[in-house]
Design a protein around this motif. Structure first.
Motif, PDB file in Angstrom:
ATOM      1  N   THR A  44      -8.426 -24.333 -46.607  1.00 38.97           N
ATOM      2  CA  THR A  44      -8.977 -25.485 -47.642  1.00 38.97           C
ATOM      3  C   THR A  44     -10.302 -24.957 -48.166  1.00 38.97           C
ATOM      4  O   THR A  44     -10.914 -23.721 -48.037  1.00 38.97           O
ATOM      5  CB  THR A  44      -9.201 -26.563 -46.777  1.00 38.97           C
ATOM      6  N   LYS A  45     -10.961 -25.795 -48.873  1.00 38.37           N
ATOM      7  CA  LYS A  45     -12.373 -25.652 -49.449  1.00 38.37           C
ATOM      8  C   LYS A  45     -13.000 -25.899 -48.454  1.00 38.37           C
ATOM      9  O   LYS A  45     -14.551 -25.557 -48.906  1.00 38.37           O
ATOM     10  CB  LYS A  45     -12.506 -26.573 -50.709  1.00 38.37           C
ATOM     11  N   GLU A  92     -11.452 -22.874 -53.436  1.00 34.18           N
ATOM     12  CA  GLU A  92     -10.683 -22.512 -52.368  1.00 34.18           C
ATOM     13  C   GLU A  92     -10.894 -20.932 -52.022  1.00 34.18           C
ATOM     14  O   GLU A  92     -10.880 -20.697 -50.910  1.00 34.18           O
ATOM     15  CB  GLU A  92      -9.306 -22.624 -52.321  1.00 34.18           C
TER      16      GLU A  92
END
Length: 649
Positions: A44-45, A92
C-alpha cells in the motif's frame, strides 16, 4: 572456487534476510498486541515504522531524512511517547522502496535502533482531534522581544544574596528567587505582614504595564517568583495556594521552551508547550482547579517548526502528524501574582484551602471514612516520602533476590509496570523487558529519571495506563501504606486492570510475623541502623510525646476490637509488632547542629503502615475478580503473592 564462494555468500545473505523477516513479523505482532495496529501483506502507500517513534528517542527530522531517501512523504505521524511512526508516501512505488528500508539502523546518541517497516491500509492524520486548553488558560506567544528577554534575564542576579531585596533558595530540583513577598515552601503561603523591602525589579514594570494595557490583568502584581530550571529538572503538579494569591497568575518563559502538564481532578490532562518569550495567563478554573507541573526530563515532545516559517510555534500537541523531540535548555520563569488580603471564596471549594474544614487533630486516628484515609495517607505517607526521598533512596540499593527471580523470568519484550517504584531499583533488573515505574512521590520519580529509568508521578489507586496492556506488574512494599481494607483491595484491582489476560503480578507487604519458622527477619536481626532506628528501650509514644498502650488500635493482634476511633501508636523500631496499624519512625540523616558542641537530634518523620497477618493478603486478593493466586510465601518479614489474570472479569 569462485563459484563456491559466491554460493556461500548467497546462503549467508539468505540467513540474514530470514532473521530480518522474523524480527519484522515479531514487531508486527507487538504492534497489534499492544497498540491495536494491524499490518497487511499487500503493498500500500502507507507503512508503520516500528522502533521509529518519539518514544524511542528518534526525532522527526532524523526519521524523515531516512524515509525521504526513497520517495516523497505525504504524511508522517509520530504519536507522543510511542515506539512507532506511521508514514504515507505519495505513490505506492515509493512505499515499496520505503519497505525495503527494513533493517535500517539509526544512531540515537550512543545507542543504535533498528527500523522494521510493515504495510498498513491507511494513516489517518485526523485520528486524534484537537484538545481544548483548560478554561481560563491563555497563551500569548512572543509577548516580549529578544531584547526585553535579555534585559529580564540580566536583572536576575543569581550571585547576589541581598536578603533586604529578595529571598533566594536552592531547592531540590530548581533554584528560586522571591521579590515583593517570600513564598514559603514550609506552609505553601506568604507572610502578608512581611513584605520584602526591594519590591519588584524595575525592569519588570514595562512588561506588567503592557499586561494591563492588553487587558490580561486589571491590577498590578506585587509578588514575583523566579524559577530557574536546568535541563532534566521540573516541578511537581500543584495548584497555587488559593488563600495566598488572587485569581490571576502571569508567567513568562525565558531562555528556553518547555511543556507544562495540566490535569483536571477527574483525570483529563492537557500538555501545553510554553514557547520561549511567551506569556501564560491563568485564571478561573485553570488557576483554581487544574494542577500544573513540569515533568523532569531532558527531551520534550513538541510541534515541529515549519522550515518555511521557522518562527511559527504552536501550543497544540494534538496534531500528531507534526511532532518531534526538543532538547530542553535552561529555562527561567517569572511568575507574577497579587497577594490576597481576604479569604478565598472561589467556586471550587474542593480545592480551596480557605474553604476546607480544619485539619484532623494530632496524634492521628485510624480512619473511619474515605476523607479520613486520604488525609492520613497524605500526611503520614505522601508528605513523608517527599521529605525523606534522598535519604530513603540511599538505603534502598539492593534488590531482593526473589523479586529479581520473578523479573528475570519474564519473556524478552514483556511490558512491566512497577507501581510504587520508589527509587527505581527494580526497573533495571531485567534489561530485556520494557519497564516503566510510577510513584506517588515526585522526588523519588526525579531520582528514577536521574538514573535513566522511565517513571512518572501517579497514585497507585489510579494509574494512567491502558487496561490489559502489561505482561507483568509488581507492587513491592506499597499496599501496606493504604489505611483501609477497601483502599488496599482497590490497589490490587488496579494492578489486575493493567495486566493482560495471562499476565502476572507480584505483591509484597510487610508482615506481622517478623519471626517465621524459627527464623528472625533481617528487620529484627539488625540492631541500630542509621536513619531508621530508635533505641530499643524506647516505649511507644504518640506524636505529642506521651506514652501509649501498644494495643490501642482498632484491633489488637489477639483479634479483640478496641474503642473506635483508635489512636495510632508509634512503633519501636527493630522490635516485634504488637498491633497491625501503626506509625513507624524514620530518623532523617544529617540533622542540624545544636550549638558548637553536640549535634542536634535528627528530624523524625512517621510513616503509616498496616502490617499483614498470615493469610490476610491472600484473603484480600481472592476478593478481586478475574485473578488466581499462583503462589504465596513469606520472604524476610514480608507476605508475598504471585497473581495471574484469568481474564474472567
Amino acid at each position: 572456487m569462485e563459484s563456491c564462494s559466491e554460493n556461500v555468500k548467497a546462503v549467508r545473505r539468505s540467513k540474514e534476510e530470514k532473521k530480518l523477516l522474523r524480527k519484522q513479523i515479531k514487531a508486527s505482532h507487538t504492534l497489534l498486541k499492544h497498540e491495536g495496529i494491524s499490518t497487511v501483506s499487500q503493498p500500500t502507500k502507507s507503512l508503520v515504522v516500528a522502533n521509529g517513534g518519539l518514544g524511542n528517542g528518534v526525532s522527526r527530522e532524523q526519521l524523515q531524512d531516512v524515509l525521504e531517501e526513497v520517495g516523497e512523504v505525504e504524511i508522517l505521524v509520530m504519536p507522543p511517547h510511542k515506539p512507532y511512526a506511521l508514514v504515507t508516501y505519495r505513490s505506492e512505488v515509493s512505499a515499496q522502496r520505503g519497505h525495503a528500508l527494513n533493517g535500517r539502523q539509526l544512531q540515537r546518541g550512543d545507542q543504535i535502533v533498528t527500523l522494521y517497516l510493515s504495510y498498513v491500509n491507511t494513516v489517518d492524520s485526523e485520528l486524534w482531534g484537537c484538545v481544548d486548553l483548560p478554561p481560563g488558560l491563555v497563551l500569548v506567544e512572543e509577548f516580549v522581544s529578544p531584547e526585553e528577554e535579555a534585559l529580564l534575564l540580566d536583572a536576575i542576579d543569581w550571585t547576589s544574596h541581598d536578603e533586604d531585596v529578595t529571598v533566594q533558595k536552592v531547592l531540590k530540583h530548581r533554584r528560586v528567587k522571591h521579590f515583593g513577598y517570600e513564598f514559603r515552601y514550609d506552609n505553601n503561603n506568604v507572610d502578608k505582614d512581611k513584605p520584602l523591602p526591594g519590591g519588584l525589579p524595575q525592569v519588570c514594570v514595562p512588561v506588567l504595564e503592557r499586561c494591563v494595557r492588553d487587558r490580561h490583568t486589571e491590577v498590578m502584581p506585587d509578588q514575583l517568583t523566579v524559577n530557574q530550571y536546568q535541563s532534566g529538572q521540573g516541578i511537581p503538579p500543584h495548584v497555587d495556594t488559593h488563600s495566598a494569591f488572587e485569581d490571576l497568575i502571569l508567567s513568562l518563559s525565558l531562555g528556553a521552551k518547555t511543556v507544562m502538564d495540566f490535569r483536571h481532578p477527574e483525570g483529563r490532562s492537557v500538555a501545553v508547550v510554553l514557547p520561549r518569550r511567551s506569556l501564560l495567563v491563568m485564571k478561573g478554573e485553570s488557576r483554581y482547579l487544574w494542577t500544573h507541573g513540569i515533568t523532569p526530563r531532558k527531551f520534550d515532545v513538541v510541534p515541529a517548526c515549519d522550515p518555511k516559517s521557522p518562527a511559527a510555534v504552536t501550543s497544540d500537541l494534538s496534531n500528531h502528524s507534526n511532532l518531534t523531540l526538543s532538547r530542553r535548555g535552561t529555562r527561567t520563569s517569572l511568575t507574577f501574582r497579587k497577594v490576597r488580603r481576604t479569604p478565598c471564596d472561589c467556586g471550587y471549594p474542593s480545592a480551596c484551602d480557605s474553604q476546607q474544614p480544619p485539619a484532623p487533630p494530632s496524634p492521628p486516628f485510624l480512619p473511619r471514612s474515605q476523607t479520613d484515609a486520604c488525609r492520613l495517607e497524605a500526611e503520614f505517607v505522601h508528605r513523608v516520602y517527599e521529605e525523606i526521598a534522598c535519604h530513603f533512596s540511599s538505603t534502598r540499593h539492593s534488590p531482593w533476590p526473589r523479586v529479581c527471580h520473578f523479573l528475570s523470568s519474564l519473556e524478552p519484550g514483556s511490558i512491566l509496570a512497577d507501581v510504587g517504584c520508589g527509587n527505581g531499583k527494580y526497573l533495571g533488573v531485567n534489561p530485556d523487558v520494557i519497564a516503566v515505574g510510577c510513584d506517588r512521590s515526585s522526588a523519588l520519580v526525579q531520582i528514577c529519571s536521574e538514573r535513566g529509568f522511565q517513571a512518572f508521578v501517579s497514585d497507585a489507586l489510579n494509574v494512567p495506563l491502558r487496561s490489559d496492556t502489561c505482561d507483568a506488574c509488581i507492587s513491592i512494599a506499597v499496599i501496606h501504606h493504604l489505611s483501609t481494607q477497601k483502599r488496599r483491595q482497590a490497589v490490587v484491582e488496579e494492578l489486575v486492570r493493567l495486566l493482560r489476560p495471562g499476565g502476572r503480578a507480584l505483591i509484597y507487604v510487610w508482615a506481622v510475623e517478623q519471626e517465621y519458622n524459627k527464623q528472625k527477619s533481617k528487620y529484627l536481626k539488625e540492631t541500630r541502623q542509621q536513619g531508621n532506628a530508635t533505641d530499643a528501650h524506647n516505649t511507644a509514644q504518640d506524636l505529642s510525646g506521651n506514652a501509649t498502650d501498644a494495643h490501642n488500635t482498632a484491633q489488637d493482634l489477639s483479634g479483640n476490637a478496641t474503642d473506635s476511633p483508635a489512636k495510632l501508636s508509634v512503633h519501636t523500631n527493630r522490635t516485634a509488632f504488637t498491633s497491625q496499624d501503626l506509625l513507624v519512625p524514620w530518623h532523617l540523616k544529617g540533622g542540624g547542629r545544636g550549638g558548637s558542641q553536640a549535634p542536634a537530634p535528627s528530624p523524625v518523620f512517621h510513616r503509616y503502615y498496616h502490617v499483614f497477618q498470615k493469610g490476610e493478603l491472600e484473603e484480600l486478593c481472592v476478593r478481586v475478580r478475574g485473578v488466581a493466586i499462583q503462589r504465596s510465601y513469606h520472604d524476610q518479614g514480608n507476605w508475598c503473592v504471585i497473581l495471574k489474570k484469568t481474564g474472567d472479569r
